[in-house]
Motif scaffolding. Sequence first.
Motif, mmCIF file in Angstrom:
data_model
loop_
_atom_site.group_PDB
_atom_site.id
_atom_site.type_symbol
_atom_site.label_atom_id
_atom_site.label_comp_id
_atom_site.label_asym_id
_atom_site.label_seq_id
_atom_site.Cartn_x
_atom_site.Cartn_y
_atom_site.Cartn_z
ATOM 1 N N GLY A 27 0.816 -1.200 0.000
ATOM 2 C CA GLY A 27 0.000 0.000 0.000
ATOM 3 C C GLY A 27 0.849 1.249 0.000
ATOM 4 N N LEU A 28 0.205 2.364 0.313
ATOM 5 C CA LEU A 28 0.851 3.670 0.352
ATOM 6 C C LEU A 28 1.067 4.071 1.803
ATOM 7 N N VAL A 29 2.283 4.482 2.122
ATOM 8 C CA VAL A 29 2.619 4.878 3.481
ATOM 9 C C VAL A 29 3.577 6.057 3.424
ATOM 10 N N GLN A 30 3.534 6.891 4.443
ATOM 11 C CA GLN A 30 4.457 8.019 4.506
ATOM 12 C C GLN A 30 5.828 7.558 5.001
ATOM 13 N N ALA A 31 6.832 8.294 4.627
ATOM 14 C CA ALA A 31 8.182 7.994 5.099
ATOM 15 C C ALA A 31 8.204 7.955 6.623
ATOM 16 N N GLY A 32 8.897 6.956 7.147
ATOM 17 C CA GLY A 32 8.943 6.739 8.583
ATOM 18 C C GLY A 32 7.881 5.793 9.092
ATOM 19 N N GLY A 33 6.935 5.464 8.250
ATOM 20 C CA GLY A 33 5.855 4.569 8.642
ATOM 21 C C GLY A 33 6.218 3.112 8.522
ATOM 22 N N SER A 34 5.219 2.265 8.746
ATOM 23 C CA SER A 34 5.426 0.817 8.749
ATOM 24 C C SER A 34 4.371 0.118 7.911
ATOM 25 N N LEU A 35 4.743 -1.030 7.404
ATOM 26 C CA LEU A 35 3.822 -1.942 6.726
ATOM 27 C C LEU A 35 4.247 -3.357 7.054
ATOM 28 N N ARG A 36 3.290 -4.266 7.039
ATOM 29 C CA ARG A 36 3.615 -5.681 7.159
ATOM 30 C C ARG A 36 3.050 -6.420 5.957
ATOM 31 N N LEU A 37 3.948 -7.038 5.222
ATOM 32 C CA LEU A 37 3.549 -7.852 4.087
ATOM 33 C C LEU A 37 3.401 -9.299 4.529
ATOM 34 N N SER A 38 2.459 -9.975 3.897
ATOM 35 C CA SER A 38 2.261 -11.401 4.143
ATOM 36 C C SER A 38 2.453 -12.166 2.844
ATOM 37 N N CYS A 39 2.909 -13.384 2.970
ATOM 38 C CA CYS A 39 3.065 -14.287 1.829
ATOM 39 C C CYS A 39 2.447 -15.619 2.224
ATOM 40 N N ALA A 40 1.285 -15.889 1.689
ATOM 41 C CA ALA A 40 0.571 -17.118 2.016
ATOM 42 C C ALA A 40 0.904 -18.189 0.982
ATOM 43 N N MET A 48 4.506 -16.442 5.550
ATOM 44 C CA MET A 48 5.718 -15.700 5.875
ATOM 45 C C MET A 48 5.364 -14.216 5.926
ATOM 46 N N TYR A 49 6.110 -13.488 6.729
ATOM 47 C CA TYR A 49 5.831 -12.072 6.902
ATOM 48 C C TYR A 49 7.084 -11.236 6.662
ATOM 49 N N LEU A 50 6.852 -9.995 6.252
ATOM 50 C CA LEU A 50 7.926 -9.009 6.150
ATOM 51 C C LEU A 50 7.436 -7.757 6.864
ATOM 52 N N GLN A 51 7.953 -7.537 8.067
ATOM 53 C CA GLN A 51 7.632 -6.332 8.817
ATOM 54 C C GLN A 51 8.605 -5.248 8.413
ATOM 55 N N MET A 52 8.070 -4.150 7.905
ATOM 56 C CA MET A 52 8.908 -3.061 7.402
ATOM 57 C C MET A 52 8.648 -1.816 8.241
ATOM 58 N N ASN A 53 9.682 -1.372 8.927
ATOM 59 C CA ASN A 53 9.599 -0.173 9.764
ATOM 60 C C ASN A 53 10.520 0.917 9.213
ATOM 61 N N SER A 54 10.294 2.129 9.667
ATOM 62 C CA SER A 54 11.139 3.267 9.245
ATOM 63 C C SER A 54 11.291 3.312 7.735
ATOM 64 N N LEU A 55 10.188 3.192 7.046
ATOM 65 C CA LEU A 55 10.225 3.122 5.587
ATOM 66 C C LEU A 55 10.724 4.418 4.977
ATOM 67 N N LYS A 56 11.431 4.263 3.863
ATOM 68 C CA LYS A 56 12.009 5.384 3.138
ATOM 69 C C LYS A 56 11.442 5.412 1.715
ATOM 70 N N PRO A 57 11.449 6.564 1.077
ATOM 71 C CA PRO A 57 10.971 6.612 -0.317
ATOM 72 C C PRO A 57 11.696 5.624 -1.225
ATOM 73 N N GLU A 58 12.961 5.364 -0.961
ATOM 74 C CA GLU A 58 13.718 4.420 -1.797
ATOM 75 C C GLU A 58 13.299 2.974 -1.579
ATOM 76 N N ASP A 59 12.430 2.712 -0.617
ATOM 77 C CA ASP A 59 11.878 1.372 -0.435
ATOM 78 C C ASP A 59 10.691 1.119 -1.380
ATOM 79 N N THR A 60 10.273 2.146 -2.098
ATOM 80 C CA THR A 60 9.160 1.996 -3.037
ATOM 81 C C THR A 60 9.515 0.984 -4.114
ATOM 82 N N ALA A 61 8.674 -0.026 -4.277
ATOM 83 C CA ALA A 61 8.923 -1.104 -5.237
ATOM 84 C C ALA A 61 7.748 -2.068 -5.201
ATOM 85 N N VAL A 62 7.777 -3.005 -6.134
ATOM 86 C CA VAL A 62 6.902 -4.168 -6.044
ATOM 87 C C VAL A 62 7.670 -5.234 -5.263
#
Length: 124
Positions: A10-23, A79-93
């Motif tokens: 999804g869309l998140v502001q820099a410094g935010g967090s997301l958690r991806l799942s892989c089922a 499986m999970y990917l917890q992403m914290n302190s996100l940066k604009p350069e983390d933008t990707a698929v």
Amino acid sequence: QVQLVESGGGLVQAGGSLRLSCAASGRTFSMLRMGWFRQVPGKEREFIGAITWSGSSTYYVDSVKGRFTISRDNAKNTMYLQMNSLKPEDTAVYYCATSRGLGLPRRPSDYDYWGQGTQVTVSS
């Protein structure tokens, strides 16, 4: 055969967090090592990190170390990917991938099955 489905992007502001799942479905999930990759248009798919089938070992590239955490729940085949302190350069698929075997390989060619990807966009 193994089928992988990512979710949580999804869309998140820099410094935010997301958690991806892989089922995962199909082959015995608990016997598979798994990895996360990401890709931006015009660039090669980049390895982020991986986790062993037991979850006892993980590996991360320097650019995400200390910010991203990979975990897995074999009872849920996820499986999970917890992403914290996100940066604009983390933008990707972001893609999850899996294969049998030992070790934590880093090349896309070392993985046999892939998900369809989920978009992560980090705004500045």
